[in-house]
Write an enzyme that holds these catalytic residues in place. Structure first.
Site, PDB file in Angstrom:
ATOM      1  N   TYR A   1      47.393  65.625  51.807  1.00  0.00           N
ATOM      2  CA  TYR A   1      45.961  65.071  50.951  1.00  0.00           C
ATOM      3  C   TYR A   1      46.864  64.929  49.487  1.00  0.00           C
ATOM      4  O   TYR A   1      46.171  64.683  48.556  1.00  0.00           O
ATOM      5  CB  TYR A   1      45.124  66.253  50.934  1.00  0.00           C
ATOM      6  CG  TYR A   1      44.378  66.368  52.132  1.00  0.00           C
ATOM      7  CD1 TYR A   1      44.778  66.922  53.478  1.00  0.00           C
ATOM      8  CD2 TYR A   1      42.966  65.882  52.179  1.00  0.00           C
ATOM      9  CE1 TYR A   1      43.901  66.940  54.454  1.00  0.00           C
ATOM     10  CE2 TYR A   1      42.316  65.876  53.466  1.00  0.00           C
ATOM     11  CZ  TYR A   1      42.571  66.433  54.511  1.00  0.00           C
ATOM     12  OH  TYR A   1      41.991  66.586  55.502  1.00  0.00           O
TER      13      TYR A   1
ATOM     14  N   HIS B   1      47.639  57.108  43.930  1.00  0.00           N
ATOM     15  CA  HIS B   1      47.198  57.526  45.334  1.00  0.00           C
ATOM     16  C   HIS B   1      48.476  58.626  45.814  1.00  0.00           C
ATOM     17  O   HIS B   1      49.652  58.917  45.406  1.00  0.00           O
ATOM     18  CB  HIS B   1      47.515  56.384  46.230  1.00  0.00           C
ATOM     19  CG  HIS B   1      48.968  55.946  46.445  1.00  0.00           C
ATOM     20  ND1 HIS B   1      49.752  56.224  47.831  1.00  0.00           N
ATOM     21  CD2 HIS B   1      49.916  55.091  45.805  1.00  0.00           C
ATOM     22  CE1 HIS B   1      50.929  55.817  47.889  1.00  0.00           C
ATOM     23  NE2 HIS B   1      51.006  55.234  46.549  1.00  0.00           N
ATOM     24  N   CYS B   2      47.777  59.368  46.772  1.00  0.00           N
ATOM     25  CA  CYS B   2      48.957  60.202  47.698  1.00  0.00           C
ATOM     26  C   CYS B   2      48.580  59.863  49.340  1.00  0.00           C
ATOM     27  O   CYS B   2      48.249  58.573  49.392  1.00  0.00           O
ATOM     28  CB  CYS B   2      48.453  61.713  47.514  1.00  0.00           C
ATOM     29  SG  CYS B   2      46.669  62.192  47.245  1.00  0.00           S
ATOM     30  N   GLN B   3      48.384  60.848  50.021  1.00  0.00           N
ATOM     31  CA  GLN B   3      48.120  60.369  51.370  1.00  0.00           C
ATOM     32  C   GLN B   3      46.410  59.821  51.401  1.00  0.00           C
ATOM     33  O   GLN B   3      46.174  59.081  52.177  1.00  0.00           O
ATOM     34  CB  GLN B   3      48.337  61.444  52.417  1.00  0.00           C
ATOM     35  CG  GLN B   3      48.184  60.980  53.893  1.00  0.00           C
ATOM     36  CD  GLN B   3      48.914  59.815  54.285  1.00  0.00           C
ATOM     37  OE1 GLN B   3      50.250  59.947  54.071  1.00  0.00           O
ATOM     38  NE2 GLN B   3      48.353  58.874  55.277  1.00  0.00           N
TER      39      GLN B   3
END
Length: 397
Positions: free
Chosen positions: A397, A280-282
């Site tokens: 993102y 995941h990232c943001q």
């Protein structure tokens, strides 16, 4: 006509036909029927039959015979092998399936069954087809294996015995940007955070920071590790899950490719321990999607366009920024160059005469860094970019 006859004889030597009902009985004996395990009977320790699906990665992922292993090779190596009439190695054809290769070489399979989409019989196999290339690899590296062609391929077998096939559940039709925005505004939750993480592979999931912050979501999916591709998203449950952080921003100055191999090794370690990792990232759109694409390219030996379409079908909003796409293109060239070099070492006939060129840029060598600095001339397929939306270049993102 004489040439055609010779071609077919060469392509089908030692390859016998197998009817669907016969394969059905073999699968039932191996415990891979409708009531059996969905694990791969081909690489399972007790299996007597190895099924090799000679279709593309996307076709195999959409549906395949229970227990089948995807036998494939990247397009550059395949073209060279076809042109020179030489055999590929099992390492190229069965990349990532060490157990199946070892069992093949040890003669532990009573039969090896090959199939593609719909080839009717062994006499119809073309010498330049993937089926023929896989057969030659088996003849070279596992000469004792009894080889069969499933008559009518996957299409016919699925029409007769769908209960012996694994078919991916229908994926949602890709939405337009306007419908995405409408959905977001109607429920009050950003589209990127709706639902839960999406399964890319049985051990690999892609999602957003919100997904990573909810223990009930992680436990429902069965996540045991998280790969945090950001510099500011917190690791909420240190001590309860295994974490690895890749501190990169979502902008064109970042060299995310310098983290590719480390990220791939981490994902492999989770897979090898029978765990599941959430990348995941943001927002789960650019940085984490880039890592998932790199993993598929490296471990599944697929090209960027195929990997991109595979992931986009599962999470339609992915959109790596332009710089990340350039770095992925360079990574693709290295993966392909490495495959070609390995194939050439196994067979001198496959030695490349010149470096492959992708998108007009010179590919990186296996030891060179993946630096992607502007200005640069890289042709990026517009289909890679989320349709009707701008290229993401802003952080977050």
């Amino acid at each position: 006509m004489g040439d055609t006859s010779t071609t077919r004889t060469t392509a089908t030597e030692d390859l016998c036909d197998m009817d669907g009902p016969v394969l059905k009985r073999l699968l039932k004996d191996d415990g891979s029927g409708s009531g059996g395990s969905s694990s791969s009977s081909g690489s399972g320790s007790g299996a007597r039959c190895l099924l090799l699906d000679c279709r593309s990665f996307l076709a195999f992922s959409a549906g395949h015979v229970r227990g089948a292993v995807n036998a494939r090779c990247n397009s550059i190596v395949r073209r060279r092998a076809r042109a020179r009439g030489s055999a590929l190695s099992l390492e190229r054809v069965l990349a990532g399936d060490e157990e199946a290769r070892a069992r093949l070489r040890a003669g532990l399979y009573a039969a090896v069954v090959l199939y593609d989409e719909r080839t009717p019989d062994a006499g119809s196999v073309r010498a330049d087809s993937t089926l023929a290339l896989v057969r030659r690899a088996l003849c070279a590296d596992a000469p004792g294996a009894a080889m069969f062609l499933l008559k009518g391929g996957y299409d016919q077998f699925f029409s007769e015995f769908p209960e012996f096939c694994l078919k991916t559940k229908s994926l949602p039709v890709l939405s337009s940007q306007s419908s995405v925005e409408s959905a977001c505004s109607s429920c009050g939750t950003p589209h990127r955070d709706q639902g839960g993480p999406v399964e890319i592979l049985p051990f690999l999931y892609l999602g957003s920071a919100l997904h990573a912050s909810r223990r009930e979501v992680l436990d429902t999916v069965g996540i045991s590790a998280l790969l945090n591709v950001s510099s500011d998203c917190p690791n909420h449950f240190e001590g309860d899950y295994q974490y690895k952080s890749i501190p990169v921003e979502d902008n064109h100055k970042e060299d995310i490719s310098s983290w590719f191999l480390e990220a791939i090794e981490f994902i492999d370690s989770v897979r090898d321990s029978s765990g599941r990792v959430l990348v995941h990232c943001q927002a789960g759109i650019s940085r984490s999607a880039t890592i998932c694409l790199a993993y598929l390219m490296k471990r599944k030996r697929v090209r960027l366009d195929e990997a991109f379409e595979f992931v986009r079908r599962r999470r339609s909003i992915i959109s790596p920024n332009f710089s990340f796409m350039g770095q992925l293109l360079q990574f693709e060239s290295q993966v392909l160059a490495t495959s070609c070099a390995a194939a050439a070492a196994a067979s001198p006939l496959l030695a490349p005469t010149s470096a492959a060129v992708l998108g007009g840029s010179r590919p990186a060598t296996p030891t060179s860094p993946f630096i992607f600095s502007f200005p640069v001339s890289v042709v990026v397929n517009p289909a890679y970019l989320h349709h009707s939306s701008p290229i993401t270049t802003s952080p977050g993102y």
